[in-house]
Design a protein around this motif. Structure first.
Motif, PDB file in Angstrom:
ATOM      1  N   PHE A  15      -1.890 -13.186   2.699  1.00  7.73           N
ATOM      2  CA  PHE A  15      -1.719 -11.836   2.270  1.00  7.73           C
ATOM      3  C   PHE A  15      -0.112 -11.737   2.255  1.00  7.73           C
ATOM      4  CE2 PHE A  15      -6.051 -11.190   3.896  1.00  7.73           C
ATOM      5  CZ  PHE A  15      -6.587 -10.850   2.720  1.00  7.73           C
ATOM      6  N   ARG A  16       0.476 -12.616   1.690  1.00  7.53           N
ATOM      7  CA  ARG A  16       1.927 -12.636   1.820  1.00  7.53           C
ATOM      8  C   ARG A  16       2.517 -11.264   1.476  1.00  7.53           C
ATOM      9  NH1 ARG A  16       4.614 -17.257   1.582  1.00  7.53           N
ATOM     10  NH2 ARG A  16       2.970 -18.366   0.677  1.00  7.53           N
ATOM     11  N   SER A  17       2.318 -10.883   0.075  1.00  2.00           N
ATOM     12  CA  SER A  17       2.962  -9.522  -0.310  1.00  2.00           C
ATOM     13  C   SER A  17       2.563  -8.336   0.356  1.00  2.00           C
ATOM     14  CB  SER A  17       2.570  -9.406  -1.937  1.00  2.00           C
ATOM     15  OG  SER A  17       3.087 -10.325  -2.775  1.00  2.00           O
ATOM     16  N   GLU A  18       1.364  -8.271   0.772  1.00  2.84           N
ATOM     17  CA  GLU A  18       0.965  -7.162   1.547  1.00  2.84           C
ATOM     18  C   GLU A  18       1.699  -6.931   2.976  1.00  2.84           C
ATOM     19  OE1 GLU A  18      -3.334  -5.710   0.418  1.00  2.84           O
ATOM     20  OE2 GLU A  18      -3.180  -7.375   1.802  1.00  2.84           O
ATOM     21  N   GLY A  19       1.570  -8.300   3.650  1.00  2.96           N
ATOM     22  CA  GLY A  19       2.107  -8.407   4.940  1.00  2.96           C
ATOM     23  C   GLY A  19       3.817  -8.081   5.061  1.00  2.96           C
ATOM     24  N   TYR A  20       4.273  -8.831   4.021  1.00  2.22           N
ATOM     25  CA  TYR A  20       5.699  -8.711   4.114  1.00  2.22           C
ATOM     26  C   TYR A  20       6.216  -7.297   3.770  1.00  2.22           C
ATOM     27  CZ  TYR A  20      10.610  -9.192   2.243  1.00  2.22           C
ATOM     28  OH  TYR A  20      11.852  -8.896   1.901  1.00  2.22           O
ATOM     29  N   ILE A  21       5.533  -6.778   2.528  1.00  3.62           N
ATOM     30  CA  ILE A  21       5.875  -5.324   2.119  1.00  3.62           C
ATOM     31  C   ILE A  21       5.532  -4.198   3.418  1.00  3.62           C
ATOM     32  CG2 ILE A  21       5.326  -3.513   0.621  1.00  3.62           C
ATOM     33  CD1 ILE A  21       4.801  -5.391  -1.417  1.00  3.62           C
ATOM     34  N   ALA A  22       4.531  -4.380   3.927  1.00  2.06           N
ATOM     35  CA  ALA A  22       4.130  -3.475   4.952  1.00  2.06           C
ATOM     36  C   ALA A  22       5.140  -3.449   6.329  1.00  2.06           C
ATOM     37  CB  ALA A  22       2.699  -3.702   5.340  1.00  2.06           C
ATOM     38  N   MET A  23       5.463  -4.760   6.619  1.00  2.34           N
ATOM     39  CA  MET A  23       6.491  -5.104   7.935  1.00  2.34           C
ATOM     40  C   MET A  23       7.773  -4.580   7.435  1.00  2.34           C
ATOM     41  SD  MET A  23       4.451  -5.508   9.896  1.00  2.34           S
ATOM     42  CE  MET A  23       5.750  -5.586  11.397  1.00  2.34           C
ATOM     43  N   ARG A  71       3.406  -0.687  -2.492  1.00  3.04           N
ATOM     44  CA  ARG A  71       2.411  -0.984  -1.304  1.00  3.04           C
ATOM     45  C   ARG A  71       1.289  -0.171  -1.333  1.00  3.04           C
ATOM     46  NH1 ARG A  71       4.245   2.133   4.296  1.00  3.04           N
ATOM     47  NH2 ARG A  71       3.992   3.670   2.469  1.00  3.04           N
ATOM     48  N   ASN A  72       1.184   1.019  -1.974  1.00  3.45           N
ATOM     49  CA  ASN A  72       0.034   1.605  -1.829  1.00  3.45           C
ATOM     50  C   ASN A  72      -0.880   1.120  -3.094  1.00  3.45           C
ATOM     51  OD1 ASN A  72       0.770   3.671  -0.248  1.00  3.45           O
ATOM     52  ND2 ASN A  72       1.749   5.108  -1.765  1.00  3.45           N
ATOM     53  N   LYS A  73      -0.371   0.767  -4.217  1.00  2.99           N
ATOM     54  CA  LYS A  73      -1.302   0.038  -5.178  1.00  2.99           C
ATOM     55  C   LYS A  73      -1.961  -1.335  -4.739  1.00  2.99           C
ATOM     56  CE  LYS A  73       1.195   1.922  -8.994  1.00  2.99           C
ATOM     57  NZ  LYS A  73      -0.275   2.684  -9.762  1.00  2.99           N
ATOM     58  N   ILE A  74      -1.021  -2.123  -3.977  1.00  2.00           N
ATOM     59  CA  ILE A  74      -1.393  -3.323  -3.700  1.00  2.00           C
ATOM     60  C   ILE A  74      -2.465  -3.322  -2.370  1.00  2.00           C
ATOM     61  CG2 ILE A  74      -0.981  -5.552  -2.352  1.00  2.00           C
ATOM     62  CD1 ILE A  74       1.814  -5.557  -3.573  1.00  2.00           C
ATOM     63  N   GLU A  75      -2.254  -2.297  -1.470  1.00  2.23           N
ATOM     64  CA  GLU A  75      -3.174  -2.130  -0.458  1.00  2.23           C
ATOM     65  C   GLU A  75      -4.466  -1.549  -0.683  1.00  2.23           C
ATOM     66  OE1 GLU A  75      -1.245   0.673   2.070  1.00  2.23           O
ATOM     67  OE2 GLU A  75      -0.152  -1.004   3.263  1.00  2.23           O
ATOM     68  N   GLN A  81      -4.140  -6.422 -13.494  1.00  3.23           N
ATOM     69  CA  GLN A  81      -3.198  -5.848 -14.702  1.00  3.23           C
ATOM     70  C   GLN A  81      -2.582  -4.689 -14.323  1.00  3.23           C
ATOM     71  OE1 GLN A  81      -2.759  -7.644 -17.438  1.00  3.23           O
ATOM     72  NE2 GLN A  81      -3.714  -9.527 -16.410  1.00  3.23           N
ATOM     73  N   ASN A  82      -3.548  -3.814 -13.606  1.00  4.57           N
ATOM     74  CA  ASN A  82      -2.756  -2.332 -13.307  1.00  4.57           C
ATOM     75  C   ASN A  82      -1.576  -2.609 -12.635  1.00  4.57           C
ATOM     76  OD1 ASN A  82      -4.962  -1.070 -14.518  1.00  4.57           O
ATOM     77  ND2 ASN A  82      -6.284  -0.701 -12.553  1.00  4.57           N
ATOM     78  N   VAL A  83      -1.568  -3.591 -11.326  1.00  8.19           N
ATOM     79  CA  VAL A  83      -0.388  -3.970 -10.697  1.00  8.19           C
ATOM     80  C   VAL A  83       0.940  -4.436 -11.420  1.00  8.19           C
ATOM     81  CG1 VAL A  83       0.497  -5.169  -8.759  1.00  8.19           C
ATOM     82  CG2 VAL A  83      -1.819  -4.192  -8.435  1.00  8.19           C
TER      83      VAL A  83
END
Length: 368
Positions: free
Chosen positions: A39-47, A114-118, A187-189
């Motif tokens: 979860f590279r993007s999720e983890g990176y963006i959240a931190m 972040r909200n869209k990915i999570e 596609q939404n993201v």
């Protein structure tokens, strides 16, 4: 108030918050650079969002003290799980104010993404590739701001690495990943990313503070054995001849950013406004009924039977003649979020004004 920068911290709460911010940024880098991170993007963006938020909190703690918290209209602090509710990142950006437009748009991009990915089940690798440039700027901007506020001693001297590319060997998992790109959530993201980029001015889009653009080219001759495999050179350091060559090459290989003229791009109906506002609120939830009250109280649009339907507060709203309705923008969303988060008005107060004064409105400028 005027503040001498950089700020020197020796001990205390501000220093502890700042150290936590730096730890969060370093963890974000570690998450991004690990080759097997799922979860590279999720983890990176959240931190990184946590790192940015704590960086602002350290600054506010050092300059205004323990006052970076949301309050109710009666002056009492808002709480969540027994703790005072501190300003989130979007509120910190508004309160600080002194950021370039490109930096602000990069921050806003990640707050929304972040909200869209999570809340979507997608293959994150496709998103990783799409936003590498913005991710790099997210980090560079953080380090630059960190140094500006607290000095060179806090410089991270870290960066995101390129992932090694396997161009000829395609596993079954890679094929499935490519197929998942057709999934609705992906596609939404991707549509959000494209729409956000296309909404920016050319100046902001091309600014390295919004997104780092990199061109990787192999050296095939006259290469010293001690040279780096990858060398990052600022465009400002290139000669005129090199710049002309660079422009010719990028004109051939870069993805063209096409702006398509559209109608009402980025505008929201009342339901969309409520959804956008509620994503950012903690203790308040507004409905379209509440939104109708607020619109009347602040007179941002005329009544339905008005002689001139175009008589709107164009900072927030405009009349859509083909559809005979009214649409709202991001400034209106930000105004409503600020209104409730900062305790300037409550829904009960708005309801009282609405039913006691009818169509007599309040002035938005008094609450901004």
């Amino acid at each position: 108030m005027a503040v001498d920068l950089p700020i020197t911290l020796r001990k205390g709460k501000a220093k502890a918050i700042l150290e936590s911010s730096v730890d969060s940024a370093l963890l974000a880098i570690e998450i991004y650079n690990k080759p097997r991170t799922a979860f590279r993007s999720e983890g990176y963006i959240a931190m990184m969002v946590i790192a940015w938020t704590k960086l602002f909190h350290a600054y506010f703690q050092a300059t205004i003290g323990d006052r970076y918290y949301h309050k109710h209209s009666n002056g009492r602090f808002k709480t969540k799980d027994g703790e005072k509710l501190a300003w989130e990142l979007s509120a910190c950006v508004r309160k600080y104010g002194d950021l370039s437009e490109a930096v602000k748009m990069n921050l806003k991009f990640f707050i929304q993404l972040r909200n869209k990915i999570e809340h979507r089940h997608i293959n994150k690798k496709e998103v990783d590739v799409a936003i590498f440039g913005e991710c790099q700027s997210f980090l560079f901007n953080y380090e630059n701001f960190l140094i500006k506020l607290f000095g060179d001693g806090y410089a991270l001297h870290e960066s995101l690495v390129f992932a090694l590319q396997l161009s000829h060997i395609r596993s079954g998992q890679q094929v499935l990943a490519n197929k998942s790109a057709l999934a609705k959530d992906v596609q939404n993201v991707k549509k959000f990313i494209d729409d956000y980029r296309n909404s920016l001015s050319e100046e902001v889009f091309n600014a390295p503070e919004f997104s780092i653009k990199l061109l990787a080219m192999p050296r095939v001759s006259n290469t010293a054995r001690g040279d780096l495999a990858i060398d990052f050179v600022p465009l400002s350091q290139l000669s005129q001849e090199d710049m002309e060559t660079f422009d010719q090459v990028t004109a051939l290989i870069k993805d063209k950013k096409v702006k398509v003229e559209g109608s009402n791009v980025g505008k929201l109906k009342p339901g969309g406004v409520c959804e956008a506002v509620n994503e950012k609120l903690v203790n308040e939830v507004i409905t379209t009924t509440h939104h109708g009250w607020i619109v009347r109280v602040f007179n941002v649009r005329p009544k339905g039977n008005a002689d001139d339907p175009f008589e709107t507060d164009t900072r927030f709203c405009h009349y859509d003649e083909p559809h005979d309705d009214y649409l709202y923008n991001d400034a209106w969303v930000d105004f409503l979020v600020s209104l409730f988060q900062d305790g300037k008005l409550s829904l009960d107060q708005i309801r009282a004004v609405r039913f006691s004064q009818g169509e007599i409105g309040l002035e938005p400028d008094d609450y901004m």
